[in-house]
Motif scaffolding. Structure first.
Motif, short mmCIF file in Angstrom:
data_model
loop_
_atom_site.label_atom_id
_atom_site.label_comp_id
_atom_site.label_asym_id
_atom_site.label_seq_id
_atom_site.Cartn_x
_atom_site.Cartn_y
_atom_site.Cartn_z
N SER A 156 31.81 23.63 4.64
CA SER A 156 31.96 22.87 5.88
C SER A 156 30.75 23.77 6.96
CB SER A 156 33.68 23.45 6.35
OG SER A 156 33.52 24.93 6.08
N ALA A 157 30.78 25.32 6.36
CA ALA A 157 29.39 25.82 7.00
C ALA A 157 28.13 25.49 6.99
CB ALA A 157 29.42 27.06 6.44
N ILE A 158 27.97 23.86 6.13
CA ILE A 158 26.67 23.21 6.14
C ILE A 158 26.64 22.14 6.59
CG2 ILE A 158 25.19 22.76 4.45
CD1 ILE A 158 26.11 23.96 2.05
N ASP A 159 25.61 22.22 7.33
CA ASP A 159 25.64 20.83 8.65
C ASP A 159 24.83 19.50 7.04
OD1 ASP A 159 25.15 18.75 10.57
OD2 ASP A 159 23.64 19.55 11.48
N TRP A 160 25.67 18.43 6.66
CA TRP A 160 25.82 17.89 6.78
C TRP A 160 24.45 16.93 7.07
CZ3 TRP A 160 25.63 19.08 1.14
CH2 TRP A 160 27.00 20.52 0.60
N GLY A 161 24.77 16.61 7.92
CA GLY A 161 24.14 15.25 8.59
C GLY A 161 24.87 14.44 9.09
N ASP A 162 24.15 12.83 8.46
CA ASP A 162 24.77 11.81 8.39
C ASP A 162 24.33 10.71 7.15
OD1 ASP A 162 22.43 10.80 8.90
OD2 ASP A 162 22.98 11.06 10.92
N ASP A 163 24.90 10.06 7.04
CA ASP A 163 24.56 9.05 5.91
C ASP A 163 23.85 7.57 6.25
OD1 ASP A 163 26.13 9.87 3.62
OD2 ASP A 163 27.61 8.74 4.62
N GLU A 164 22.77 7.87 7.20
CA GLU A 164 21.82 6.90 8.05
C GLU A 164 20.79 6.20 6.62
OE1 GLU A 164 20.83 7.79 11.90
OE2 GLU A 164 23.26 7.74 12.11
N SER A 165 20.64 7.65 5.80
CA SER A 165 19.41 7.38 4.24
C SER A 165 19.73 6.14 3.66
CB SER A 165 19.94 8.45 3.71
OG SER A 165 18.56 8.23 2.77
N GLU A 166 18.84 5.43 3.25
CA GLU A 166 18.44 4.27 3.06
C GLU A 166 19.31 4.34 1.01
OE1 GLU A 166 15.68 0.70 0.51
OE2 GLU A 166 14.91 2.64 1.65
N TRP A 167 19.20 5.79 0.67
CA TRP A 167 19.67 6.07 -0.38
C TRP A 167 21.23 6.57 -0.64
CZ3 TRP A 167 16.61 2.40 -2.97
CH2 TRP A 167 14.83 2.55 -2.54
N ALA A 168 21.69 6.28 0.89
CA ALA A 168 22.67 7.36 0.88
C ALA A 168 24.21 6.36 -0.26
CB ALA A 168 23.60 7.14 2.51
N HIS B 120 20.33 12.96 5.85
CA HIS B 120 21.17 11.97 6.23
C HIS B 120 21.50 11.03 4.91
CE1 HIS B 120 19.61 11.75 9.79
NE2 HIS B 120 18.18 12.29 9.38
N ASP B 121 21.86 11.95 3.85
CA ASP B 121 22.49 11.13 2.45
C ASP B 121 23.88 12.24 1.89
OD1 ASP B 121 23.07 10.08 0.41
OD2 ASP B 121 21.53 11.47 -0.70
N ALA B 122 24.90 12.37 2.75
CA ALA B 122 25.65 13.70 3.80
C ALA B 122 26.76 13.58 2.78
CB ALA B 122 26.38 13.79 4.60
N THR B 123 26.86 12.33 2.10
CA THR B 123 28.57 11.99 1.28
C THR B 123 28.17 12.56 -0.40
OG1 THR B 123 29.62 9.98 2.53
CG2 THR B 123 29.91 10.44 0.00
N ASP B 124 26.78 11.84 -0.56
CA ASP B 124 26.25 11.88 -1.81
C ASP B 124 26.46 14.25 -1.95
OD1 ASP B 124 26.65 8.97 -2.33
OD2 ASP B 124 24.36 8.88 -1.86
N CYS B 125 25.60 14.38 -0.91
CA CYS B 125 25.17 15.21 -1.39
C CYS B 125 26.34 16.79 -0.94
CB CYS B 125 24.13 15.96 -0.04
SG CYS B 125 22.29 14.99 -0.35
N ARG B 126 27.38 16.30 -0.61
CA ARG B 126 28.27 16.75 0.06
C ARG B 126 29.09 17.59 -1.64
NH1 ARG B 126 32.01 18.72 4.72
NH2 ARG B 126 33.24 19.72 4.30
N THR B 127 29.18 15.77 -1.85
CA THR B 127 30.24 15.69 -3.29
C THR B 127 29.78 16.51 -4.23
OG1 THR B 127 30.84 13.51 -2.56
CG2 THR B 127 31.24 13.82 -4.32
N ALA B 128 28.42 16.35 -4.67
CA ALA B 128 27.86 16.79 -5.73
C ALA B 128 28.08 18.35 -5.04
CB ALA B 128 26.37 16.57 -5.48
N PHE B 129 28.02 18.99 -4.19
CA PHE B 129 28.06 20.65 -4.07
C PHE B 129 29.12 20.94 -4.11
CE2 PHE B 129 27.95 24.49 -1.43
CZ PHE B 129 27.43 24.59 -1.48
N GLU B 130 30.19 20.46 -3.28
CA GLU B 130 31.26 21.08 -3.75
C GLU B 130 31.93 20.53 -5.31
OE1 GLU B 130 34.04 18.78 -0.96
OE2 GLU B 130 33.17 19.97 0.35
N ALA B 131 31.33 19.86 -6.77
CA ALA B 131 31.34 19.78 -7.93
C ALA B 131 30.79 20.92 -8.23
CB ALA B 131 31.20 18.48 -8.34
N GLY B 132 30.06 21.65 -7.75
CA GLY B 132 28.63 22.58 -8.45
C GLY B 132 27.85 22.57 -9.55
N ASN B 133 27.31 20.42 -8.75
CA ASN B 133 26.19 20.26 -9.15
C ASN B 133 24.81 20.18 -8.31
OD1 ASN B 133 27.65 19.55 -11.40
ND2 ASN B 133 28.58 17.84 -10.44
#
Length: 213
Positions: A91-103, A130-143
């Motif tokens: 929650s301390a990271i500014d993940w941005g949004d999902d506006e990337s073409e590859w989000a 601009h790939d918030a969901t993918d990156c946050r999910t992977a970060f929280e999974a330890g990947n």
């Protein structure tokens, strides 16, 4: 509203201060090389995470059975223990949004991060934040982990060698001194160190490789 890239990058230094030092390799029980996949240049032990891992399915039977591959990648900075918590609340990271073409494709395309959860394709400046969901999910999974704010060496300061590798000029870096999405997916060989200059330098200058310390 799109997030300004410089404001995203500025937070890295403060966040990285919270990251504890990883375990020393001599403190880790890497086990032995009894796995069927031992000594293939990729770590198959699911206790670890990072670009030094195999991309195949991780099996419980390989835990503690791929010592040489995993230890080599760990000491090269290409792996970390899954138990090494990053010390950063997502929650301390500014993940941005999902506006990337590859989000929302299951892979992180934001170059602020590194790890097994990253895409294998070229990282673009336009995807930063601009790939918030993918990156946050992977970060929280330890990947994933945040890249440090330590600047990469200038390309001109690196000894690239020559193009004498059998795999030179194929668009993929085969020099095991490097890691990142610009690397080949085939096993890395000692014989290719310093012999894939054009591929590795091109990928490095495009931001698709980092060099191991």
């Amino acid at each position: 509203m799109r997030i300004a890239n410089n404001s995203l990058i500025m937070g890295l230094a403060a966040l990285s201060l919270a990251v504890p030092r990883p375990a020393l390799s001599q403190d880790i029980d890497f086990g032995d090389d009894s796995s069927a996949w031992a000594n293939d240049g990729e770590c198959d032990d699911k206790r670890f995470v990072g670009p030094g891992m195999t991309e195949t399915t991780l099996l419980e039977t390989d835990v503690g059975r791929d010592a040489t591959d995993c230890r080599t990648a760990y000491e090269d900075g290409k792996l970390s223990l899954r138990g090494d918590k990053p010390g950063i609340d997502s929650s301390a990271i500014d993940w941005g949004d999902d506006e990337s073409e590859w989000a929302n494709d299951g892979e992180c395309d934001d170059r602020r991060f590194a790890g097994a959860g990253m895409t294998a394709t070229r990282l673009l400046e336009t995807d930063l934040g601009h790939d918030a969901t993918d990156c946050r999910t992977a970060f929280e999974a330890g990947n994933l982990k945040l890249r440090t704010d330590t600047p990469r060496p200038d390309a001109a300061s690196i000894d690239w060698g020559d193009d004498e590798s059998e795999w030179a000029n194929d668009g993929e870096c085969d020099d095991k001194r490097f890691f990142g999405p610009g690397m080949t997916e085939t096993p890395l060989l000692d014989a290719d160190v310093l012999h894939d200059a054009t591929d590795c330098r091109s990928a490095y200058e495009a931001g698709d490789l980092s060099i191991s310390e």
